[in-house]
Design an enzyme around this catalytic site. Sequence first.
Site, short mmCIF file in Angstrom:
data_model
loop_
_atom_site.label_atom_id
_atom_site.label_comp_id
_atom_site.label_asym_id
_atom_site.label_seq_id
_atom_site.Cartn_x
_atom_site.Cartn_y
_atom_site.Cartn_z
N THR A 252 1.04 -1.23 -0.06
CA THR A 252 -0.02 0.17 0.05
C THR A 252 0.91 1.14 -0.12
O THR A 252 2.03 1.20 -0.42
CB THR A 252 -1.01 -0.16 1.26
OG1 THR A 252 -1.85 0.99 1.18
CG2 THR A 252 -0.33 0.19 2.69
N ASN A 253 0.33 2.15 0.58
CA ASN A 253 1.02 3.56 0.38
C ASN A 253 0.58 4.61 1.58
O ASN A 253 -0.26 4.03 2.21
CB ASN A 253 0.90 4.38 -1.26
CG ASN A 253 -0.53 4.66 -1.30
OD1 ASN A 253 -1.39 5.51 -0.80
ND2 ASN A 253 -1.24 3.97 -2.28
N HIS A 254 1.40 5.72 1.56
CA HIS A 254 1.11 6.50 2.80
C HIS A 254 -0.16 7.42 2.82
O HIS A 254 -0.36 8.23 3.61
CB HIS A 254 2.10 7.59 2.92
CG HIS A 254 3.53 6.82 3.62
ND1 HIS A 254 3.44 5.89 4.73
CD2 HIS A 254 4.80 6.76 3.01
CE1 HIS A 254 4.72 5.42 4.91
NE2 HIS A 254 5.40 5.76 3.67
N SER A 255 -1.10 7.49 1.82
CA SER A 255 -2.30 8.18 1.57
C SER A 255 -3.22 7.99 2.94
O SER A 255 -3.52 7.03 3.28
CB SER A 255 -3.01 7.82 0.37
OG SER A 255 -4.20 8.55 0.36
N ALA B 235 -4.72 7.59 -4.03
CA ALA B 235 -3.49 7.17 -4.32
C ALA B 235 -3.72 5.50 -4.78
O ALA B 235 -3.76 4.78 -3.75
CB ALA B 235 -2.58 7.16 -3.32
#
Length: 409
Positions: free
Chosen positions: A210-213, A275
Amino acid sequence: MSILSGKHILLGVTGSIAGYKAADLASKLAQAGAQVDVILTNAGEKFVTPLTFQSVTGRRACTDADLWGNEAHVLHVGFGKTADLLLIAPCTADTIAKLAHGLADNLLTVTALAATCPLVIAPAMDGGMFDHPATQENLAKLKERGAVIIGPVSGHLASGLSGVGRMIEPAEIIGHVRVVLGRNGKLAGKKVVVTAGGTQEALDPVRVITNHSSGKQGYALAQVALDSGADVCLISAPTALTPPVGARFVNVVSAEDMLNAVMAESADVLIMAAAVADFTPKVKAKDKMKKRDGIPQVELTAAADILGTVGGQTRRPERVEGLCAKRFHVVVGFAAESQHLLENASEKLKSKKLDLIVANDISAKDAGFAVETNRVTLLFANGKKESLPLMSKTDAAEKIIEHISTLLE
Ligand code: CTP
């Protein structure tokens, strides 16, 4: 500026133990910039004092004593003329009955008769009283006349019983108030789809890429679109945020889920604030990958490109049969970049066939992922550019929605 800022809200507080929550409600409304004038009934005053409300609103709280005071002949008329909204929370079965029958025997009910603004009622009472045919008929009558009835919800009641009768929570009441105040806004009659959050691509049943959004910018956009009167669908990857009241909420996990959810909609506006993963594991392990089996070699493949699909298919409906109904009239994308911000964003604006791209530099500490503020540059398909200073994500959302409403014109 929040939709509540500068709004004159009359808060009626009647005789229910939920009155203690009305103090929090008044405080939250005042903190959001509303001018809150509280009117307590005699029974309401028994649960919470006018001083409590005066302390949180900074304004005089009125009681029935004021009905017979110096301004008696004008107080209710003045309130009725200047109020943007009359909110009665908590509202007892007795006050509901009085409102339904046009009785005007106290300052609150006489003001309700004089007021021409929208009326929002948050009932609170014991389950049996709420279910009683008299209460149900009275509520139906008020609804028919245009009153907005919010709640009650199910849960523990003051009687010790459990059932439907609890007043809905102040934060949720404020969400409904915003929807009512915004319903004739600049996006009234328009449908807006917003995506938010960081998608998750499963490696196995336990692990994800996943990502930091945080989803904050997308949720702020959904809230401002609602405040502007839009019919909002919020398609969100997992976040820690509460969806705004009034939005149709679609929960998704992966890029593919999000693509399917977006393609199931048709709207005036699509705002892709999510994101979305660019890569996804080629094979998702059915069972948890075990350490004893060694370090896994994960092969990635391209994830669904949502804007690519939207831009490639729905913008030219005459060439793609059957897709006319899924058209988005205005498509807005985001570009989160750590270098060459404007060059990369402007390339994405063209390649993704967007009307507007919101570019933000994620290398800055005070902008982009997870923080409360953003510093964005807006690039338009017609070559126009607008750089906004550092501001809250809500303020950035207001600017973006303002431009979107102009694009819709
Ligand atoms: N986006 C999308 N589908 C993807 C990836 C991104 O629809 N699979 C959307 C995002 O929601 C955003 C815009 O495309 O509105 C740009 O996303 P970004 O990640 O900045 O760009 P990419 O096209 O993924 O390019 P890169 O990651 O190489 O910068």
